[in-house]
Design a protein around this motif. Structure first.
Motif, short mmCIF file in Angstrom:
data_model
loop_
_atom_site.label_atom_id
_atom_site.label_comp_id
_atom_site.label_asym_id
_atom_site.label_seq_id
_atom_site.Cartn_x
_atom_site.Cartn_y
_atom_site.Cartn_z
N PHE A 45 0.91 -1.09 0.06
CA PHE A 45 0.10 0.02 0.09
C PHE A 45 0.84 1.30 0.10
O PHE A 45 1.82 1.34 0.66
CB PHE A 45 -1.06 -0.13 1.33
CG PHE A 45 -1.60 1.39 1.44
CD1 PHE A 45 -1.31 1.99 2.62
CD2 PHE A 45 -2.62 1.67 0.67
CE1 PHE A 45 -1.92 3.10 2.74
CE2 PHE A 45 -3.22 2.73 0.90
CZ PHE A 45 -2.99 3.86 2.05
N ASP A 56 -4.82 7.65 4.25
CA ASP A 56 -4.04 6.94 4.79
C ASP A 56 -2.86 6.86 4.02
O ASP A 56 -2.77 7.34 2.61
CB ASP A 56 -4.54 5.59 4.88
CG ASP A 56 -3.67 4.72 5.96
OD1 ASP A 56 -4.08 3.55 5.72
OD2 ASP A 56 -2.86 5.11 6.63
N TYR B 36 -8.72 -12.18 -0.40
CA TYR B 36 -8.64 -11.64 -1.88
C TYR B 36 -7.86 -12.52 -2.88
O TYR B 36 -7.12 -13.56 -2.47
CB TYR B 36 -7.74 -10.42 -2.00
CG TYR B 36 -8.47 -8.99 -1.83
CD1 TYR B 36 -8.85 -8.88 -0.28
CD2 TYR B 36 -9.05 -8.26 -2.63
CE1 TYR B 36 -9.56 -7.62 -0.10
CE2 TYR B 36 -9.81 -6.93 -2.38
CZ TYR B 36 -10.00 -6.55 -1.03
OH TYR B 36 -10.65 -5.71 -0.89
N PRO B 44 -5.56 -7.73 -7.47
CA PRO B 44 -6.26 -8.47 -6.36
C PRO B 44 -7.89 -8.36 -6.65
O PRO B 44 -8.49 -7.11 -6.81
CB PRO B 44 -5.89 -8.09 -5.09
CG PRO B 44 -4.58 -7.41 -5.16
CD PRO B 44 -4.56 -6.90 -6.85
N TYR B 87 -5.08 -14.15 -0.83
CA TYR B 87 -4.49 -13.35 0.48
C TYR B 87 -5.70 -13.37 1.65
O TYR B 87 -6.73 -13.18 1.37
CB TYR B 87 -4.22 -12.12 -0.03
CG TYR B 87 -3.03 -11.69 -0.92
CD1 TYR B 87 -3.16 -11.66 -2.27
CD2 TYR B 87 -1.61 -11.95 -0.22
CE1 TYR B 87 -2.13 -11.71 -3.15
CE2 TYR B 87 -0.51 -11.64 -1.23
CZ TYR B 87 -1.00 -11.67 -2.41
OH TYR B 87 0.41 -11.45 -3.34
N ALA B 93 -12.67 -2.35 8.70
CA ALA B 93 -12.85 -2.06 7.43
C ALA B 93 -12.91 -0.71 7.02
O ALA B 93 -12.58 -0.49 5.97
CB ALA B 93 -14.35 -2.67 7.08
N TYR B 94 -13.22 0.28 7.81
CA TYR B 94 -13.00 1.49 7.78
C TYR B 94 -12.62 2.13 9.24
O TYR B 94 -13.05 1.70 10.14
CB TYR B 94 -14.11 2.14 7.00
CG TYR B 94 -15.52 1.95 7.60
CD1 TYR B 94 -16.29 0.52 7.44
CD2 TYR B 94 -15.89 2.79 8.54
CE1 TYR B 94 -17.46 0.30 8.11
CE2 TYR B 94 -17.37 2.43 9.20
CZ TYR B 94 -17.97 1.34 8.85
OH TYR B 94 -18.98 1.28 9.61
N ALA B 100 -10.78 5.35 4.34
CA ALA B 100 -10.55 3.85 4.62
C ALA B 100 -9.25 3.47 4.72
O ALA B 100 -8.27 4.19 3.96
CB ALA B 100 -11.46 3.06 3.93
N ASP B 101 -8.41 2.66 5.49
CA ASP B 101 -7.20 2.31 5.40
C ASP B 101 -6.69 1.38 4.39
O ASP B 101 -7.62 0.79 3.74
CB ASP B 101 -6.94 1.43 6.72
CG ASP B 101 -6.88 2.57 7.88
OD1 ASP B 101 -7.36 1.90 9.13
OD2 ASP B 101 -6.84 3.71 7.85
N GLY B 102 -5.62 1.58 3.95
CA GLY B 102 -4.93 0.67 2.97
C GLY B 102 -5.07 -0.69 3.32
O GLY B 102 -4.98 -1.05 4.40
N LEU B 103 -4.95 -1.76 2.48
CA LEU B 103 -4.97 -3.30 2.64
C LEU B 103 -3.52 -3.55 3.06
O LEU B 103 -2.54 -3.16 2.15
CB LEU B 103 -5.45 -4.05 1.67
CG LEU B 103 -6.98 -3.59 1.25
CD1 LEU B 103 -7.60 -4.46 0.44
CD2 LEU B 103 -7.70 -4.19 2.60
N PHE B 105 -1.15 -6.47 2.61
CA PHE B 105 -1.06 -7.93 2.12
C PHE B 105 0.34 -8.45 2.65
O PHE B 105 1.13 -8.06 2.50
CB PHE B 105 -0.88 -7.99 0.55
CG PHE B 105 -2.19 -7.39 -0.02
CD1 PHE B 105 -2.36 -6.02 -0.30
CD2 PHE B 105 -2.95 -8.36 -0.63
CE1 PHE B 105 -3.42 -5.68 -1.08
CE2 PHE B 105 -4.09 -8.06 -1.35
CZ PHE B 105 -4.39 -6.87 -1.53
N GLY B 106 -0.21 -9.69 3.37
CA GLY B 106 1.08 -10.36 3.69
C GLY B 106 1.52 -11.33 2.60
O GLY B 106 1.17 -11.28 1.56
#
Lengths: 114, 115
Positions: A45, A56, B36, B44, B87, B93-94, B100-103, B105-106
């Motif tokens: 991100f 963000d 995802y 994704p 993923y 969620a917000y 909203a926050d960025g995702l 990804f691990g």
């Protein structure tokens, strides 16, 4: 309904040049996100905008900047490009406030820095 | 954000049911669990999201035990086209105040389906 649109789809630049990537969110979506995915890596991100304000911030380099315009489209500006900036850049959009907000990703812009 | 752990890779055969388990021991009360799917060189794609118990849609099912420390994505009767990276993401969620926050990804699970 049309999905997220990104342009250009492919871009080749040389080191130290600048690049601008554009993202057009799904109609009525008010939030845009930018992600970077290097070769063989997971998406990272970079930054997001909600109602034209930065929402963000992730691991976005200082050489990069972004903004969201009044029509909700967004642009990612990249300066002093480095070889390591070669990656897929995804834009995603969402409609904040739904009980289960999800992000819809575009097809990506493949940037190659030579 | 809660850290997630999922298998690096899995393989199965067409027509089989595939279950991918994700561990998220420090999940917070407000966190949702979202999965995802990503094909090579594509963005994704949202598959399913849940908070507790079981969620089912036309693509998959998501099983979440009472303690919510893990979740299992179930893909019924997979086909070759289900070969992708999956993923598991955990987070709010917000956030309040808008936006909203960025995702995050691990390391996803590389699922390979064979004929």
């Amino acid at each position: 309904a049309a999905g997220v649109i990104q342009s250009p789809r492919h871009l080749i630049k040389e080191k130290r040049e600048t690049a601008t990537l554009k993202c057009y969110p799904i109609s009525r979506h008010d939030t845009v996100y930018w992600y970077q995915q290097g070769p063989g890596q997971d998406p990272q991100f970079l930054i997001s905008f909600y109602e034209k304000m930065q929402s963000d911030k992730g691991s976005i380099p200082d050489r990069f900047s972004a903004q969201q315009f009044s029509d909700y489209h967004s642009e990612l500006n990249m300066s002093s490009l480095e070889l390591g900036d070669s990656a897929l850049y995804f834009c995603a959009s969402s409609l904040v406030g739904r009980p289960q907000e999800t992000q819809y990703f575009g097809p990506g812009t493949r940037l190659l820095v030579l | 954000l809660a850290k997630t752990t999922q298998p690096i890779s899995m393989d199965s055969y067409e027509g089989q049911e595939v279950n991918i388990t994700c561990s998220h021991n420090n999940i917070a009360t407000n966190d949702y669990i979202t999965w995802y799917q990503q094909f090579p060189s594509q963005g994704p794609r949202f598959i399913i999201q849940g908070y507790k118990t079981k969620v089912t849609n036309e693509v998959a099912s998501l099983f979440i035990p009472a303690d919510r420390k893990s979740s299992t994505l179930s893909l019924p009767r997979v086909s070759l086209s289900d070969t992708a990276v999956y993923y598991c993401l955990v987070g709010d969620a917000y956030h309040s105040g808008g936006g909203a926050d960025g995702l995050t990804f691990g390391k996803g699970t590389h699922l390979i389906i064979q004929p």
